[in-house]
Design a protein around this motif. Structure first.
Motif, short mmCIF file in Angstrom:
data_model
loop_
_atom_site.label_atom_id
_atom_site.label_comp_id
_atom_site.label_asym_id
_atom_site.label_seq_id
_atom_site.Cartn_x
_atom_site.Cartn_y
_atom_site.Cartn_z
N ARG A 188 0.84 -1.20 0.00
CA ARG A 188 0.00 0.00 0.00
C ARG A 188 0.87 1.25 0.00
O ARG A 188 1.87 1.32 0.72
CB ARG A 188 -0.92 0.02 1.23
N VAL A 189 0.49 2.20 -0.83
CA VAL A 189 1.18 3.50 -0.88
C VAL A 189 0.20 4.55 -0.37
O VAL A 189 -0.89 4.73 -0.94
CB VAL A 189 1.65 3.84 -2.30
N ILE A 190 0.59 5.22 0.70
CA ILE A 190 -0.28 6.20 1.35
C ILE A 190 0.38 7.58 1.28
O ILE A 190 1.51 7.76 1.73
CB ILE A 190 -0.57 5.83 2.82
N GLY A 191 -0.34 8.56 0.74
CA GLY A 191 0.13 9.92 0.70
C GLY A 191 -0.27 10.66 1.96
O GLY A 191 -1.37 10.46 2.48
N VAL A 192 0.64 11.51 2.45
CA VAL A 192 0.38 12.26 3.68
C VAL A 192 0.63 13.74 3.44
O VAL A 192 1.66 14.12 2.87
CB VAL A 192 1.27 11.77 4.84
N GLU A 193 -0.30 14.56 3.88
CA GLU A 193 -0.19 16.02 3.74
C GLU A 193 -0.50 16.71 5.07
O GLU A 193 -1.22 16.16 5.92
CB GLU A 193 -1.21 16.54 2.74
N PRO A 194 -0.01 17.95 5.26
CA PRO A 194 -0.52 18.78 6.35
C PRO A 194 -2.00 19.10 6.09
O PRO A 194 -2.39 19.34 4.95
CB PRO A 194 0.33 20.05 6.27
N ALA A 195 -2.79 19.12 7.13
CA ALA A 195 -4.20 19.47 6.95
C ALA A 195 -4.35 20.87 6.37
O ALA A 195 -5.30 21.14 5.62
CB ALA A 195 -4.92 19.38 8.30
N LEU A 196 -3.41 21.77 6.67
CA LEU A 196 -3.48 23.13 6.17
C LEU A 196 -3.10 23.24 4.70
O LEU A 196 -3.27 24.30 4.09
CB LEU A 196 -2.58 24.06 7.00
N ALA A 197 -2.57 22.17 4.12
CA ALA A 197 -2.23 22.15 2.69
C ALA A 197 -2.71 20.84 2.09
O ALA A 197 -2.01 20.19 1.32
CB ALA A 197 -0.72 22.31 2.50
N GLY A 198 -3.95 20.47 2.44
CA GLY A 198 -4.47 19.16 2.06
C GLY A 198 -5.19 19.10 0.74
O GLY A 198 -6.18 18.39 0.59
N ASP A 199 -4.68 19.81 -0.26
CA ASP A 199 -5.37 19.87 -1.54
C ASP A 199 -5.36 18.53 -2.27
O ASP A 199 -6.34 18.16 -2.93
CB ASP A 199 -4.75 20.95 -2.42
N ALA A 200 -4.25 17.79 -2.19
CA ALA A 200 -4.19 16.49 -2.87
C ALA A 200 -5.13 15.49 -2.20
O ALA A 200 -5.75 14.66 -2.87
CB ALA A 200 -2.76 15.96 -2.89
#
Length: 309
Positions: free
Chosen positions: A190-202
């Motif tokens: 599994r490949v999981i992408g992680v972003e900051p909630a404040l920059a969660g556009d993806a």
């Protein structure tokens, strides 16, 4: 649209081998290993994609140099690769780029142009037109994506039991390359992408099934300064095809992850590099041995002191 293939990534691995560090896997705890790309000479994974892209520029074009735009780590990577391969480089950075990253870029011999946060791409285009140089974007380029994917080759070879790979996401070049290579080699991982909630556009785009635009000023709110870009059409195509899941993490969770990485592994991670570990610590993710790609360690001393203090 042609997506990057395993063959592209393997070719990139051969091209960049003399110029990058084959980073180790370090134990974070019983369920997580980290891939510390902060150990690269420029302190971030971006060196892989930059060296691969510049190495493929035709010899007759090299004298006119390269141009890049970046929030910091790609700037350093292109400057380093240009110096290594003997080309002039001009780098455009937004005005909110940490001074540490600007100074490091200049130290590699590149010209640096500081512009407003919405002007970096247009200024880079002007420089390309003025100089006849080759543009090396931070993620929207198949050779850059293939170079970043070499991380996956190393993970799978060094840790055959890996079940999940956690990857920070900004413009999407890193996760595009990693996911393309992993899914060709091990479709079960599994490949999981992680972003900051404040920059969660993806993350929002993944949930909607189409690209969702967030204003650049909104994305600039996060302390993870390397994760303030948004996916391109090319990287979004890779994400849609290969990525299994997206999650976001809070600013407090990111800062705590920086601290936990330092305490448990003695590795300095910048906030952008710590987001996958923040997800591992704070989100219910699929079980099984995991690897977090710690993408960089170029953090201002004052910020690091405030986090570790």
């Amino acid at each position: 649209m042609r997506l990057v293939t395993l063959e592209d990534v393997r070719a990139a691995a051969a091209a960049i081998a003399p110029h990058v560090v084959r980073t180790p896997l370090l134990t974070f705890d019983s369920g997580l290993m980290i891939k510390p790309e902060c150990l690269q000479p420029i302190g971030a994974f971006k060196q892989r994609g930059a060296v691969n892209a510049l190495s493929r520029i035709p010899s007759e074009d090299r004298a006119r140099g390269v141009v890049a735009y970046s929030s910091g780590n790609h700037a350093q990577a292109v400057a380093y690769a240009a110096k290594t391969l003997g080309m002039p480089a001009a780098i455009v950075v937004p005005e909110n780029t940490p001074q540490l990253k600007i100074e490091a870029t200049r130290a590699h011999g590149a010209e640096v142009f500081v512009v407003g946060i919405t002007e970096r791409e247009s200024r880079a285009a002007e420089l390309v037109e003025e100089r006849g140089a080759t543009l090396i974007p931070p993620f929207d380029h198949p050779d850059v994506i293939a170079g970043q994917g070499t991380i996956a080759l190393e993970i799978v070879e060094d840790f055959p039991d890996v079940a999940t790979i956690l990857v920070p996401v900004s413009g999407g070049g890193l996760i595009s390359g990693v996911a393309a290579a992993v899914k060709a080699l091990r479709p079960d991982v599994r490949v999981i992408g992680v972003e900051p909630a404040l920059a969660g556009d993806a993350t929002a785009s993944f949930a909607a099934g189409e690209r969702v635009h967030w204003d650049a000023h909104d994305r600039a709110r996060t302390c993870a300064d390397g994760l303030r870009a948004e996916p391109s059409e090319l990287t979004w195509a890779h994400i849609r095809e290969h990525v299994d899941e997206f999650v976001t993490v809070s600013e407090d969770e990111i800062r705590d992850a920086v601290k936990q990485i330092a305490r448990r592994t003695r590795v300095v991670a910048e906030p952008s590099g710590a987001v996958p570990v923040a997800a591992y610590l704070n989100r219910e993710l699929q079980s099984g041995p995991a690897v977090a790609v710690v993408s960089g360690g170029n953090v201002e001393a004052s910020l690091l002191a405030s986090i570790l203090g």
